[in-house]
Design a protein around this motif. Structure first.
Motif, PDB file in Angstrom:
ATOM      1  N   ASN A 168       1.192  -1.228  -0.787  1.00 55.90           N
ATOM      2  CA  ASN A 168      -0.161   0.178  -0.229  1.00 55.90           C
ATOM      3  C   ASN A 168       0.668   1.121  -0.293  1.00 55.90           C
ATOM      4  O   ASN A 168       0.466   2.731   0.672  1.00 55.90           O
ATOM      5  CB  ASN A 168      -0.990  -0.250   0.891  1.00 55.90           C
ATOM      6  N   LEU A 169       1.774   1.816  -0.746  1.00 56.38           N
ATOM      7  CA  LEU A 169       3.042   2.200  -0.601  1.00 56.38           C
ATOM      8  C   LEU A 169       3.544   2.675  -2.604  1.00 56.38           C
ATOM      9  O   LEU A 169       2.582   1.750  -3.279  1.00 56.38           O
ATOM     10  CB  LEU A 169       4.210   1.947  -0.586  1.00 56.38           C
ATOM     11  N   THR A 170       3.242   3.864  -2.980  1.00 58.94           N
ATOM     12  CA  THR A 170       3.358   4.717  -4.032  1.00 58.94           C
ATOM     13  C   THR A 170       4.819   3.394  -4.572  1.00 58.94           C
ATOM     14  O   THR A 170       5.516   3.354  -4.224  1.00 58.94           O
ATOM     15  CB  THR A 170       3.457   5.990  -4.159  1.00 58.94           C
ATOM     16  N   GLN A 171       4.532   3.803  -5.943  1.00 60.98           N
ATOM     17  CA  GLN A 171       6.345   3.196  -6.696  1.00 60.98           C
ATOM     18  C   GLN A 171       7.623   4.157  -5.798  1.00 60.98           C
ATOM     19  O   GLN A 171       8.692   3.523  -6.002  1.00 60.98           O
ATOM     20  CB  GLN A 171       6.271   2.528  -7.692  1.00 60.98           C
ATOM     21  N   SER A 172       7.450   5.439  -5.887  1.00 60.27           N
ATOM     22  CA  SER A 172       8.178   6.093  -6.044  1.00 60.27           C
ATOM     23  C   SER A 172       8.623   6.175  -4.599  1.00 60.27           C
ATOM     24  O   SER A 172      10.252   5.897  -4.034  1.00 60.27           O
ATOM     25  CB  SER A 172       7.847   8.102  -6.081  1.00 60.27           C
ATOM     26  N   ALA A 173       7.239   5.905  -3.469  1.00 62.40           N
ATOM     27  CA  ALA A 173       8.322   5.704  -2.152  1.00 62.40           C
ATOM     28  C   ALA A 173       9.123   4.012  -1.722  1.00 62.40           C
ATOM     29  O   ALA A 173      10.538   3.714  -1.121  1.00 62.40           O
ATOM     30  CB  ALA A 173       6.927   5.231  -0.776  1.00 62.40           C
ATOM     31  N   ILE A 174       8.213   3.406  -2.687  1.00 63.55           N
ATOM     32  CA  ILE A 174       9.042   1.443  -2.663  1.00 63.55           C
ATOM     33  C   ILE A 174      10.364   1.637  -3.332  1.00 63.55           C
ATOM     34  O   ILE A 174      11.359   1.824  -2.511  1.00 63.55           O
ATOM     35  CB  ILE A 174       8.767   1.133  -3.663  1.00 63.55           C
ATOM     36  N   SER A 175      10.723   2.866  -4.555  1.00 63.54           N
ATOM     37  CA  SER A 175      12.169   3.546  -4.608  1.00 63.54           C
ATOM     38  C   SER A 175      13.091   3.992  -4.280  1.00 63.54           C
ATOM     39  O   SER A 175      13.985   3.127  -3.492  1.00 63.54           O
ATOM     40  CB  SER A 175      11.974   4.179  -5.872  1.00 63.54           C
ATOM     41  N   LYS A 176      12.487   4.835  -3.588  1.00 59.29           N
ATOM     42  CA  LYS A 176      13.367   6.341  -2.734  1.00 59.29           C
ATOM     43  C   LYS A 176      13.821   4.949  -1.344  1.00 59.29           C
ATOM     44  O   LYS A 176      14.591   4.862  -0.665  1.00 59.29           O
ATOM     45  CB  LYS A 176      12.506   6.984  -1.871  1.00 59.29           C
TER      46      LYS A 176
END
Length: 303
Positions: free
Chosen positions: A31-39
């Motif tokens: 339940n996270l954005t792809q950007s948050a996962i990448s960071k």
């Protein structure tokens, strides 16, 4: 210097990305954005000092370092989850709470209510000890302590449970069939309370009885002893109201003319702040508060 430990949520993200080999799929699961996962992955790689994933043409693959790191992370997370669930389950099975109370409160009030407490809180095991109030260092005994102290007691963590209201009680067989005035009881010995010798004088003053009127019998240290003396027809005693409810209900003793007196004492609850925040301790405290003020005496028996 100790090596830095990555945040738990970052390690969890690492294992999900490794399982899905997709930042977008991992984001959906967590339940996270792809950007948050990448960071989070970039932050983990900065901590580790090496790349954990290869990113090429929209594809994600574990590097050699990532493949070596993954089993250890999975094992560590599983061990932590197992240890946490084990402790939580054992806590839910049975938690012991130590409570220290005056002997009279234990024998006359607490023990008769233990079956009801166990029915309401089957996962809590109470350890009951007799409290000692002589020194302030004894105020905090066990997880919860109750002490009978002057109402003027100053302690920021002391909580007044109930003010002490004393009732005059006698054996029903010693009460005249028709009684209309307190003077008719003065032939009975007044059972003294050794640690509180002033309460009879205060009681008589409250009812404007001359000091020369009453006679005094054997003195006892605890209220439960005085109650036993009353039951054995040895005189009349002053006993805290809330300790008497069950005895009045069962017609074991009598409270003629509903004679009572509010003393300058109260029952205070002591428990350190950090202990009060523990679930089982809080449940016991809440139960004590509810029960100690619950009226159970039948007014018709207060004759």
């Amino acid at each position: 210097m100790s090596m830095p430990i990555p945040p738990m949520k970052t390690l969890r993200t690492f294992t999900v990305v490794a399982q899905t080999l997709s930042f977008s799929m991992a984001g959906k699961r967590l339940n996270l954005t792809q950007s948050a996962i990448s960071k989070q992955i970039l932050h983990l790689e900065e901590i580790m000092g090496c790349a954990l994933f290869e990113r090429s043409g929209g594809k994600v693959e574990l590097t050699e370092a990532g493949r070596r790191y993954l089993p250890s992370v999975v094992e560590a997370l599983e061990n932590l989850q197992h240890a946490t669930s084990t402790i939580m389950q054992s806590s839910e099975t049975k938690t012991r709470v130590e409570i220290s109370v005056p002997p009279s409160l234990a024998s006359m009030w607490l023990i008769p209510r233990l079956n009801a407490f166990r029915a309401q809180h089957p996962n809590i095991e109470l350890g009951v000890k007799a409290s000692v109030t002589a020194d302030t260092q004894n105020y905090y005994q066990g997880d919860i302590a109750i002490h009978c102290l002057p109402l003027s007691t100053q302690d920021e963590e002391a909580e007044l449970l109930i003010r002490e209201r004393l009732r005059l009680v006698v054996n029903p067989s010693q009460v005249p069939s028709e009684i209309s005035h307190i003077d008719e009881l003065l032939s009975l010995p007044s059972i003294s309370h050794i640690t509180r010798p002033q309460i009879w004088n205060q009681f008589w003053h409250h009812y404007a009885v001359a000091p020369s009127g009453p006679t005094y019998g054997t003195g006892f240290e605890h209220f439960y002893m005085a109650l036993e003396a009353v039951r054995h027809e040895q005189g009349m005693a002053l006993i805290p109201d809330f300790l008497l409810h069950d005895y009045l209900d069962n017609d074991v003793i009598s409270n003629p003319l509903a004679l009572r007196f509010d003393s300058a004492y109260g029952y205070f609850l002591f428990s350190h702040g950090y202990k009060r925040r523990l679930g089982p301790v809080k449940q016991v405290i809440d139960w004590l508060k509810r029960e100690v003020i619950r009226p159970r005496c039948n007014p018709s028996l207060r004759r």
